[in-house]
Design a protein around this motif. Sequence first.
Motif, PDB file in Angstrom:
ATOM      1  N   ASP A  44       0.821  -1.208   0.000  1.00  0.00           N
ATOM      2  CA  ASP A  44       0.000   0.000   0.000  1.00  0.00           C
ATOM      3  C   ASP A  44       0.857   1.261   0.000  1.00  0.00           C
ATOM      4  OD1 ASP A  44      -2.171  -1.623   0.028  1.00  0.00           O
ATOM      5  OD2 ASP A  44      -2.670  -1.310   2.155  1.00  0.00           O
ATOM      6  N   THR A  45       2.075   1.152   0.498  1.00  0.00           N
ATOM      7  CA  THR A  45       2.976   2.313   0.506  1.00  0.00           C
ATOM      8  C   THR A  45       3.334   2.722  -0.918  1.00  0.00           C
ATOM      9  OG1 THR A  45       3.906   1.609   2.610  1.00  0.00           O
ATOM     10  CG2 THR A  45       5.221   3.157   1.313  1.00  0.00           C
ATOM     11  N   PHE A  47       1.803   1.161  -3.952  1.00  0.00           N
ATOM     12  CA  PHE A  47       0.801   0.921  -4.999  1.00  0.00           C
ATOM     13  C   PHE A  47      -0.597   1.324  -4.547  1.00  0.00           C
ATOM     14  CE2 PHE A  47       4.229  -2.100  -5.831  1.00  0.00           C
ATOM     15  CZ  PHE A  47       4.466  -1.866  -7.187  1.00  0.00           C
ATOM     16  N   THR A  48      -1.389   1.808  -5.503  1.00  0.00           N
ATOM     17  CA  THR A  48      -2.803   2.085  -5.256  1.00  0.00           C
ATOM     18  C   THR A  48      -3.566   0.752  -5.272  1.00  0.00           C
ATOM     19  OG1 THR A  48      -3.292   2.321  -7.592  1.00  0.00           O
ATOM     20  CG2 THR A  48      -2.589   4.304  -6.453  1.00  0.00           C
ATOM     21  N   THR A  52      -1.490   0.389  -9.552  1.00  0.00           N
ATOM     22  CA  THR A  52      -0.569   1.351 -10.163  1.00  0.00           C
ATOM     23  C   THR A  52       0.275   2.002  -9.067  1.00  0.00           C
ATOM     24  OG1 THR A  52      -2.211   3.124 -10.034  1.00  0.00           O
ATOM     25  CG2 THR A  52      -2.129   1.848 -12.071  1.00  0.00           C
ATOM     26  N   HIS A  54       1.783   4.811  -6.788  1.00  0.00           N
ATOM     27  CA  HIS A  54       1.270   6.106  -6.342  1.00  0.00           C
ATOM     28  C   HIS A  54       1.942   7.227  -7.129  1.00  0.00           C
ATOM     29  CE1 HIS A  54      -1.271   4.956  -3.031  1.00  0.00           C
ATOM     30  NE2 HIS A  54      -0.329   4.167  -2.531  1.00  0.00           N
ATOM     31  N   HIS A  56       2.691  10.212  -6.387  1.00  0.00           N
ATOM     32  CA  HIS A  56       3.611  11.110  -5.677  1.00  0.00           C
ATOM     33  C   HIS A  56       4.987  10.480  -5.467  1.00  0.00           C
ATOM     34  CE1 HIS A  56       1.427   8.819  -2.512  1.00  0.00           C
ATOM     35  NE2 HIS A  56       2.650   8.682  -2.040  1.00  0.00           N
ATOM     36  N   THR A  68       5.691   7.914 -15.470  1.00  0.00           N
ATOM     37  CA  THR A  68       4.761   6.855 -15.060  1.00  0.00           C
ATOM     38  C   THR A  68       4.762   5.708 -16.074  1.00  0.00           C
ATOM     39  OG1 THR A  68       3.388   8.524 -14.020  1.00  0.00           O
ATOM     40  CG2 THR A  68       2.370   6.384 -14.405  1.00  0.00           C
TER      41      THR A  68
ATOM     42  N   ASP B 130       5.402  14.866   4.373  1.00  0.00           N
ATOM     43  CA  ASP B 130       5.000  14.323   3.068  1.00  0.00           C
ATOM     44  C   ASP B 130       4.812  15.458   2.091  1.00  0.00           C
ATOM     45  OD1 ASP B 130       5.097  11.633   3.552  1.00  0.00           O
ATOM     46  OD2 ASP B 130       3.086  11.593   4.418  1.00  0.00           O
TER      47      ASP B 130
END
Lengths: 91, 130
Positions: A44-45, A47-48, A52, A54, A56, A68, B130
């Motif tokens: 989760d850190t 990938f969405t 895909t 993230h 940011h 990307t 962040d």
Amino acid sequence: MRITIRSFARFREIFGTEKLIETDSFASPKTVLSLLCKEKECRDTLFTPDGTLHPHITITLNGRRLSTGETDETTLADGDTLVIYPPVSGG
Amino acid sequence: MISIQKDDIDIGALIQQSRNTHMGAQVVFVGTVRDDGIEAIEFEADRTTAIADLTTIAAEATEKHGLISVDIIHRDGLLQTGETILVIIAGSAHREEGFAGCRYIIEEIKRYVPIWKKDITASGDSRWHD
């Protein structure tokens, strides 16, 4: 083939400073990063929920920032180094 | 001079070193650690890429704004409240170019240069920005 993955700041505390990933030939950066993440929290850190990366997060390959599309489509070579950056906060 | 360093920055000496007789202005930006209920900030950088990025930004600022000289020094490591984080000196013939160039440099640094900060509180808690 062997790919080195380096991390900084918040990501260094999650993934470690440097890891060596063994993978098949023709792997993309995204594929190799998915091998870095076995636990859900780790995945989760990076990938969405739809798999895909993230937006940011910045990925560099041998010092060059990847777009990307390039994280999906670039073919890595043995000895390449990927670096993963969390959002920056200098200045 | 473009640098990332742990040591404090002698701002007066840097201004003198940067100055030449073609300049009519030196615009200096100094970023400091603000006390937002924290005790310190720990800075971490990917030094190799950050230095390359800062060099690119300095060249772009020189080209876009007609600067005569650019100095950027960013510190890393643990900095207490009140300490200097960053010094930018934009030397130019006139003040307008200096202000615009200095502003361009700090905004580009904040946009993409790989430097990160983690707040440290008096109780020892810490949190990455962040």
